[in-house]
Structure formats: structure tokens, C-alpha cells
Design a protein around this motif. Structure first.
Motif, PDB file in Angstrom:
ATOM      1  N   VAL A 160      69.630  10.432 -29.913  1.00 31.85           N
ATOM      2  CA  VAL A 160      69.964   9.003 -29.869  1.00 31.85           C
ATOM      3  C   VAL A 160      71.045   8.679 -30.895  1.00 31.85           C
ATOM      4  CG1 VAL A 160      67.667   8.303 -29.081  1.00 31.85           C
ATOM      5  CG2 VAL A 160      68.139   8.358 -31.534  1.00 31.85           C
ATOM      6  N   THR A 161      71.875   7.712 -30.541  1.00 34.49           N
ATOM      7  CA  THR A 161      72.808   7.093 -31.476  1.00 34.49           C
ATOM      8  C   THR A 161      72.390   5.638 -31.598  1.00 34.49           C
ATOM      9  OG1 THR A 161      74.562   8.563 -30.694  1.00 34.49           O
ATOM     10  CG2 THR A 161      75.234   6.674 -32.007  1.00 34.49           C
ATOM     11  N   ILE A 162      72.223   5.155 -32.814  1.00 28.34           N
ATOM     12  CA  ILE A 162      71.582   3.858 -33.025  1.00 28.34           C
ATOM     13  C   ILE A 162      72.554   2.837 -33.602  1.00 28.34           C
ATOM     14  CG2 ILE A 162      69.331   4.938 -33.327  1.00 28.34           C
ATOM     15  CD1 ILE A 162      69.589   4.542 -36.313  1.00 28.34           C
ATOM     16  N   GLY A 163      72.276   1.561 -33.302  1.00 25.47           N
ATOM     17  CA  GLY A 163      73.091   0.462 -33.799  1.00 25.47           C
ATOM     18  C   GLY A 163      72.859   0.195 -35.276  1.00 25.47           C
ATOM     19  N   ALA A 164      73.802  -0.519 -35.874  1.00 27.15           N
ATOM     20  CA  ALA A 164      73.751  -0.777 -37.316  1.00 27.15           C
ATOM     21  C   ALA A 164      72.508  -1.565 -37.713  1.00 27.15           C
ATOM     22  CB  ALA A 164      75.018  -1.530 -37.739  1.00 27.15           C
ATOM     23  N   ALA A 165      72.134  -2.563 -36.910  1.00 26.52           N
ATOM     24  CA  ALA A 165      70.957  -3.372 -37.235  1.00 26.52           C
ATOM     25  C   ALA A 165      69.676  -2.545 -37.158  1.00 26.52           C
ATOM     26  CB  ALA A 165      70.863  -4.570 -36.291  1.00 26.52           C
ATOM     27  N   VAL A 166      69.610  -1.639 -36.197  1.00 29.86           N
ATOM     28  CA  VAL A 166      68.447  -0.753 -36.070  1.00 29.86           C
ATOM     29  C   VAL A 166      68.325   0.124 -37.309  1.00 29.86           C
ATOM     30  CG1 VAL A 166      67.312   0.988 -34.644  1.00 29.86           C
ATOM     31  CG2 VAL A 166      68.779  -0.725 -33.572  1.00 29.86           C
ATOM     32  N   ALA A 167      69.440   0.739 -37.698  1.00 33.15           N
ATOM     33  CA  ALA A 167      69.433   1.630 -38.856  1.00 33.15           C
ATOM     34  C   ALA A 167      69.043   0.897 -40.126  1.00 33.15           C
ATOM     35  CB  ALA A 167      70.811   2.271 -39.016  1.00 33.15           C
ATOM     36  N   PHE A 186      62.351  11.529 -30.157  1.00 30.64           N
ATOM     37  CA  PHE A 186      63.787  11.275 -30.189  1.00 30.64           C
ATOM     38  C   PHE A 186      64.327  11.688 -31.561  1.00 30.64           C
ATOM     39  CE2 PHE A 186      62.587   8.271 -26.829  1.00 30.64           C
ATOM     40  CZ  PHE A 186      63.577   8.523 -25.892  1.00 30.64           C
ATOM     41  N   LYS A 187      65.560  12.104 -31.581  1.00 22.83           N
ATOM     42  CA  LYS A 187      66.201  12.514 -32.831  1.00 22.83           C
ATOM     43  C   LYS A 187      67.506  11.745 -33.011  1.00 22.83           C
ATOM     44  CE  LYS A 187      68.205  16.490 -35.225  1.00 22.83           C
ATOM     45  NZ  LYS A 187      68.481  17.940 -35.164  1.00 22.83           N
ATOM     46  N   VAL A 188      67.699  11.167 -34.189  1.00 28.45           N
ATOM     47  CA  VAL A 188      68.901  10.389 -34.496  1.00 28.45           C
ATOM     48  C   VAL A 188      70.043  11.350 -34.818  1.00 28.45           C
ATOM     49  CG1 VAL A 188      69.942   8.666 -36.004  1.00 28.45           C
ATOM     50  CG2 VAL A 188      67.512   8.481 -35.387  1.00 28.45           C
ATOM     51  N   VAL A 189      71.142  11.216 -34.080  1.00 30.24           N
ATOM     52  CA  VAL A 189      72.311  12.071 -34.321  1.00 30.24           C
ATOM     53  C   VAL A 189      73.541  11.267 -34.729  1.00 30.24           C
ATOM     54  CG1 VAL A 189      71.507  13.881 -32.766  1.00 30.24           C
ATOM     55  CG2 VAL A 189      72.982  12.050 -31.873  1.00 30.24           C
ATOM     56  N   GLY A 190      73.471   9.943 -34.633  1.00 29.93           N
ATOM     57  CA  GLY A 190      74.634   9.145 -34.992  1.00 29.93           C
ATOM     58  C   GLY A 190      74.279   7.693 -35.259  1.00 29.93           C
ATOM     59  N   LEU A 191      75.121   7.031 -36.073  1.00 28.06           N
ATOM     60  CA  LEU A 191      74.942   5.618 -36.411  1.00 28.06           C
ATOM     61  C   LEU A 191      76.232   4.875 -36.093  1.00 28.06           C
ATOM     62  CD1 LEU A 191      73.432   6.033 -40.016  1.00 28.06           C
ATOM     63  CD2 LEU A 191      72.187   6.023 -37.868  1.00 28.06           C
ATOM     64  N   PHE A 192      76.114   3.764 -35.392  1.00 26.56           N
ATOM     65  CA  PHE A 192      77.271   2.915 -35.134  1.00 26.56           C
ATOM     66  C   PHE A 192      77.556   2.015 -36.328  1.00 26.56           C
ATOM     67  CE2 PHE A 192      76.016   3.645 -30.629  1.00 26.56           C
ATOM     68  CZ  PHE A 192      77.227   4.155 -30.183  1.00 26.56           C
ATOM     69  N   ALA A 193      78.824   1.724 -36.551  1.00 25.76           N
ATOM     70  CA  ALA A 193      79.206   0.732 -37.555  1.00 25.76           C
ATOM     71  C   ALA A 193      78.911  -0.663 -37.009  1.00 25.76           C
ATOM     72  CB  ALA A 193      80.696   0.866 -37.874  1.00 25.76           C
ATOM     73  N   PRO A 194      78.636  -1.644 -37.881  1.00 22.45           N
ATOM     74  CA  PRO A 194      78.390  -3.012 -37.405  1.00 22.45           C
ATOM     75  C   PRO A 194      79.570  -3.535 -36.610  1.00 22.45           C
ATOM     76  CG  PRO A 194      77.845  -2.796 -39.736  1.00 22.45           C
ATOM     77  CD  PRO A 194      78.554  -1.532 -39.348  1.00 22.45           C
ATOM     78  N   GLY A 195      79.279  -4.159 -35.456  1.00 23.55           N
ATOM     79  CA  GLY A 195      80.353  -4.669 -34.618  1.00 23.55           C
ATOM     80  C   GLY A 195      80.144  -6.096 -34.166  1.00 23.55           C
ATOM     81  N   GLY A 196      78.972  -6.680 -34.492  1.00 20.43           N
ATOM     82  CA  GLY A 196      78.704  -8.054 -34.093  1.00 20.43           C
ATOM     83  C   GLY A 196      78.381  -8.209 -32.623  1.00 20.43           C
ATOM     84  N   THR A 197      78.080  -7.097 -31.932  1.00 21.87           N
ATOM     85  CA  THR A 197      77.712  -7.150 -30.517  1.00 21.87           C
ATOM     86  C   THR A 197      76.270  -6.689 -30.347  1.00 21.87           C
ATOM     87  OG1 THR A 197      78.400  -4.886 -29.998  1.00 21.87           O
ATOM     88  CG2 THR A 197      80.099  -6.597 -29.911  1.00 21.87           C
ATOM     89  N   VAL A 198      75.818  -6.704 -29.096  1.00 27.28           N
ATOM     90  CA  VAL A 198      74.461  -6.262 -28.797  1.00 27.28           C
ATOM     91  C   VAL A 198      74.274  -4.779 -29.124  1.00 27.28           C
ATOM     92  CG1 VAL A 198      74.896  -5.592 -26.400  1.00 27.28           C
ATOM     93  CG2 VAL A 198      72.643  -6.452 -27.038  1.00 27.28           C
ATOM     94  N   ASP A 253      74.710  -3.403 -31.836  1.00 24.77           N
ATOM     95  CA  ASP A 253      74.089  -3.293 -33.159  1.00 24.77           C
ATOM     96  C   ASP A 253      72.578  -3.125 -33.081  1.00 24.77           C
ATOM     97  OD1 ASP A 253      76.578  -3.600 -34.260  1.00 24.77           O
ATOM     98  OD2 ASP A 253      76.313  -5.704 -34.809  1.00 24.77           O
ATOM     99  N   GLN A 254      71.962  -3.602 -32.008  1.00 17.42           N
ATOM    100  CA  GLN A 254      70.500  -3.628 -31.948  1.00 17.42           C
ATOM    101  C   GLN A 254      69.929  -2.698 -30.878  1.00 17.42           C
ATOM    102  OE1 GLN A 254      70.921  -7.793 -31.237  1.00 17.42           O
ATOM    103  NE2 GLN A 254      69.882  -7.677 -29.277  1.00 17.42           N
ATOM    104  N   LEU A 255      70.727  -1.731 -30.437  1.00 18.57           N
ATOM    105  CA  LEU A 255      70.272  -0.821 -29.391  1.00 18.57           C
ATOM    106  C   LEU A 255      70.128   0.607 -29.896  1.00 18.57           C
ATOM    107  CD1 LEU A 255      72.398  -1.994 -26.321  1.00 18.57           C
ATOM    108  CD2 LEU A 255      70.077  -2.699 -26.966  1.00 18.57           C
ATOM    109  N   ILE A 256      69.249   1.343 -29.241  1.00 20.48           N
ATOM    110  CA  ILE A 256      69.078   2.776 -29.458  1.00 20.48           C
ATOM    111  C   ILE A 256      69.513   3.455 -28.165  1.00 20.48           C
ATOM    112  CG2 ILE A 256      67.410   4.612 -29.916  1.00 20.48           C
ATOM    113  CD1 ILE A 256      65.654   2.467 -31.303  1.00 20.48           C
ATOM    114  N   LEU A 257      70.623   4.189 -28.202  1.00 22.55           N
ATOM    115  CA  LEU A 257      71.225   4.734 -26.990  1.00 22.55           C
ATOM    116  C   LEU A 257      70.933   6.220 -26.846  1.00 22.55           C
ATOM    117  CD1 LEU A 257      74.725   2.979 -27.029  1.00 22.55           C
ATOM    118  CD2 LEU A 257      72.560   2.159 -26.092  1.00 22.55           C
ATOM    119  N   THR A 258      70.631   6.608 -25.631  1.00 26.60           N
ATOM    120  CA  THR A 258      70.353   8.003 -25.311  1.00 26.60           C
ATOM    121  C   THR A 258      70.751   8.253 -23.865  1.00 26.60           C
ATOM    122  OG1 THR A 258      68.629   9.710 -25.355  1.00 26.60           O
ATOM    123  CG2 THR A 258      67.965   7.521 -24.605  1.00 26.60           C
TER     124      THR A 258
END
Length: 447
Positions: A142-149, A180-192, A194-199
Motif C-alpha cells: 500500500v501507498t498511503i496518504g499524508a493524513a493517514v500517515a 498489508f505492508k506500507v511501501v510509500g507515503l504521499f506528500a500532502p496535496g489537499g485532495t482526497v 491525503d486520506q486514502l490507502i491505495l493498493t
């Protein structure tokens, strides 16, 4: 004593009347400011997350619910659609469709949604920028949003189990399968984003497939699943142990994974569509054709959001009308307070004239009193509105996972300040004219 000190002394001499005027004025200013703050931030969130999406295809149900769920992630899915049915619209050679991004929903982690999708979602729709790590490649990455992290204190290499459903419910944790395993973090972008966990969509299917045996304990572990402990006490967990076991639990490497369009026996939640041309009449009628000729539903984001704003608009207009009424009543209260004060201070004003005060000075004195009330009321109202917005932001974050703040200021608040000064000036104008026309001899004879 200068004129400012004298104006303040006159106001505080009738503290109860001044307090009433200030409360009314602050309520009017505060409510208007709160509406401005809320509207601006909600509009920004909705506009950013439209992401130039032309059409959403999903299961039959409420089109507005489908838009809110699949684009804004603040509602439940209307159901799933089969890839077999959606396959024609996923064809990269489709004459009308430029991009078709699949979404698989239904799971979450501590209230944040786990979304199975492709790299086009962050890259094409939201221009997502990685702060650290990489985009997901294998299943269960998974790659996760800034707010999640930030909220969950997740870092690269951390693992967790998802929960069935879109609420934080420990009774529905998928702890019998793979983590699930975290492999990446998104930088804050002010969009949705930020609050998603993508896989991958395949990961969502995998956690719901209970036919496979649970994976054996990793080397050096006993039968107790320590990843599950990590799921419930993440902040205090030691991340120094090795997480690099992505192939040990049966993940399918990308080169061996079947193309999503060929998984005809599987289901997804929706497709996010972008047209090749927004002016093509065939593209404009695509949604209607889907609704009439298939078991799926197509919804236009722009139309549904306009409908939502129209429904919300009545309530907003009512609140704004109430705020303006309070604003007007507060001005009337200032007028009454100053006018009443003048009648009680007739002799004082006459003595000021005897001692050399000009008519202009008396006029300025009363005007200054009105402006002081307006400025103090404005300041109190602004403090109340921003504190109120910050409290509301906490509630909205808990409910919808969107980040709002009360610690932001807008140019409209400057206009509101000048509006407050205008109310104070107008309210004090008649009392000020009356004060400047004080008849010295008549007042002292009657006094």
C-alpha cells in the motif's frame, strides 16, 4: 483626557447596555465569518476532488451516493459491478474514453478507506507526489496518504490488517489472512488522496477470499500473530524488526498477475471516466446509454454536485439571513444604547461645550463610541467564529476524514471588518448629530 479615553469611559459607565450590544454584534459577525470559512473550505475540497472526472460508472442505486462514495469517499458504495460488464469501458482503444480508472472499495483501516486501484488514480487525477518510498507494485502493498500517515503514525515497512466495512470495527478485522505492508507515503496535496490507502484491486479480492489457508508464522515467530498486535498498538510498536517478507506470504508478482480487464469473474466497485473530448455528442450521451441499456449506472459528477449544492443552498441562505438579521439588530442595539446614553448625559455634553468643546468634537465623540463598539464586537465575533470552525473541523474529521481548520483567514473577513465599521458608524450617526446640536443654555437651565 483625550477623546478616545473619554469615549471608552462613556461606554463603560453603562456596562450592561454595552455588553448587550457587543454580544449581539459579535454573534452577527461570528456567524457570517463561520459561514464564510465553512463555505470556502468545503468548496475547495469539492472542487479539487472533482479531478476533471466526466463520468462515474457503478452499481444501480442513488447517483449522488455513488459520486460521494467513489469520488469523495464520504458515503457507502451502492454495490459492485462485474469486470465482465465493465470491460468494454476499460478498453484502452475505446473511441470515447481517454481514461477508465477502476476502484475496489469495501475495506478500511482505523476509519481510513483501503482502495484497490491503479497508478492512474494518484498520477492522472490528483497529481500525487511521493514524500517517501514508492507506489504499490505487488499485491498487499500500500501507498498511503499524508493524513493517514500522520494520524495513524504509519511509516514505510509497517504492516496492518484491514477491516471489512468503512468504519473502525475490531469485530470485522481480516486477521486470518495476509497483512498489508506500507511501501510509500504521499506528500500532502489537499485532495482526497491525503486520506486514502491505495493498493491493487487484487489485494481487496484477496483479503475477502477465505478459501486459502492462513499463512504460516514467519521464521522466529510463534503461533501468535504479532502483526495483529501491531495493528492495535501501532504508536508504541518497535518497527526495527524485518518486514521484508513480501514474497513469503504468497503475493503475486506484477509480471505474473493477470491483467485487470481479463479478470472477468471478479468485481469492482466503480470506474472513474475521463472522455477524450468533452464536446463529442456521443460521449455526452454515453451515461444515458449505460443507464438505459445495462445493469450498471452512470452518474455525472458535475450535475450531482450542483444538485447537492442546491439542496444545501437553502439551509445556507437561511443561516446567512439569520446572521444578517442579528447584524441589523446589533446595529439597532448600538443606536438605542447611544441614544439612551445621550439623554442621560445632556448636562455633561453642555458643560463640555461651555468648557470649549466644539460641535465637531461632540459629534466625533459619539461616532467614536459607535466605532469602538463595532471594532470590539468584530474582534469577539472573529475569535468565536475561528474557535467554532476549529471545533467543527474536529467533528468533521472524525466523521468524514477531511481536514478543515479554523486557523485560516480570508480577504472576505477584511470586507466584513469594514462592514462592521459601517454598521457602527450608521448606528451612531443620529445620536452624534443630536449631541452636536446640544443647546447649552436650554440644557443647563433645565438641568
Amino acid at each position: 483626557m483625550n477623546i478616545l479615553s473619554l469615549a471608552w469611559k462613556n461606554l463603560t459607565s453603562n456596562a450592561l447596555s454595552m455588553l448587550l450590544s457587543l454580544v449581539l454584534f459579535a454573534l452577527g459577525v461570528g456567524l457570517i465569518s463561520l459561514l464564510l470559512l465553512l463555505n470556502k473550505q468545503v468548496d475547495e475540497k469539492f472542487d479539487k476532488n472533482l479531478a476533471d472526472i466526466d463520468l462515474v460508472i457503478g452499481a444501480k442505486g442513488s447517483p449522488l451516493q455513488m459520486i460521494l462514495c467513489n469520488m469523495y469517499h464520504i458515503d457507502a458504495p451502492t454495490g459492485n459491478i462485474s469486470i465482465k460488464a465493465a470491460r468494454p469501458f476499460m478498453n484502452p482503444k475505446h473511441p470515447l474514453i481517454k481514461t477508465a480508472i477502476p476502484l475496489s472499495l469495501g475495506d478500511s483501516y482505523k476509519g481510513y478507506r483501503v482502495v484497490g486501484t491503479t497508478h492512474e488514480l494518484p498520477d492522472t487525477l490528483y497529481n500525487g507526489v511521493l514524500a517517501e518510498g514508492t507506489l504499490w507494485k505487488e499485491d498487499m502493498e500500500v501507498t498511503i496518504g499524508a493524513a493517514v500517515a500522520e494520524d495513524l503514525n504509519l511509516k514505510i515497512g509497517d504492516t496492518f490488517f484491514s477491516s471489512h466495512g468503512l468504519v473502525d470495527d475490531e469485530m470485522h478485522i481480516h486477521d486470518e489472512g495476509e497483512h498489508f505492508k506500507v511501501v510509500g507515503l504521499f506528500a500532502p496535496g489537499g485532495t482526497v488522496l491525503d486520506q486514502l490507502i491505495l493498493t491493487t484491486p487484487q489485494s481487496i479480492w484477496k483479503v475477502h477470499d477465505h478459501t486459502e489457508e492462513p499463512p504460516p508464522p514467519l521464521e522466529g515467530e510463534d503461533g501468535h500473530n504479532h502483526d495483529h498486535d501491531h495493528d492495535h498498538d501501532h504508536a508504541g510498536h518497535d518497527h526495527s524488526h524485518d518486514h521484508d517478507h513480501s514474497h513469503d506470504h504468497g503475493s503475486t508478482p506484477p509480471e505474473e498477475r493477470k491483467e485487470l480487464i481479463d479478470e472477468v469473474d471478479k468485481e469492482i466497485t466503480s470506474l472513474l471516466i475521463r472522455y477524450k473530448s468533452k464536446t463529442n455528442w456521443r460521449a455526452l450521451s454515453l451515461g444515458r446509454n449505460i443507464n438505459e441499456n445495462t445493469d450498471m449506472q452512470a452518474a455525472l459528477p458535475s450535475y450531482e454536485m450542483n444538485r447537492l449544492f442546491n439542496m444545501m443552498g437553502a439551509g445556507e441562505q437561511l443561516l446567512r439571513m439569520i446572521a444578517m438579521i442579528i447584524f441589523f439588530v446589533s446595529g439597532l442595539s448600538i443606536f438605542i444604547s447611544l441614544f439612551k446614553s445621550l439623554r442621560e448625559r445632556k448636562n455633561e455634553l453642555a458643560l463640555m461645550r461651555v468648557m470649549g468643546a466644539s460641535r465637531a468634537k461632540l459629534f466625533s465623540l459619539v461616532i467614536l463610541e459607535g466605532l469602538l463598539l463595532a471594532v470590539i464586537g468584530y474582534c469577539i465575533g472573529m475569535v468565536l467564529s475561528h474557535i467554532g470552525m476549529e471545533l467543527l473541523a474536529g467533528v468533521m474529521k472524525d466523521s468524514y476524514r477531511y481536514t478543515f481548520t479554523g486557523w485560516t483567514f480570508m480577504k472576505e473577513e477584511i470586507y466584513l471588518f469594514f462592514g462592521a465599521l459601517a454598521i457602527g458608524f450608521i448606528a451612531a450617526l443620529i445620536p452624534a448629530i443630536t449631541a452636536s446640536r446640544t443647546d447649552i443654555s436650554d440644557t443647563l437651565l433645565k438641568g
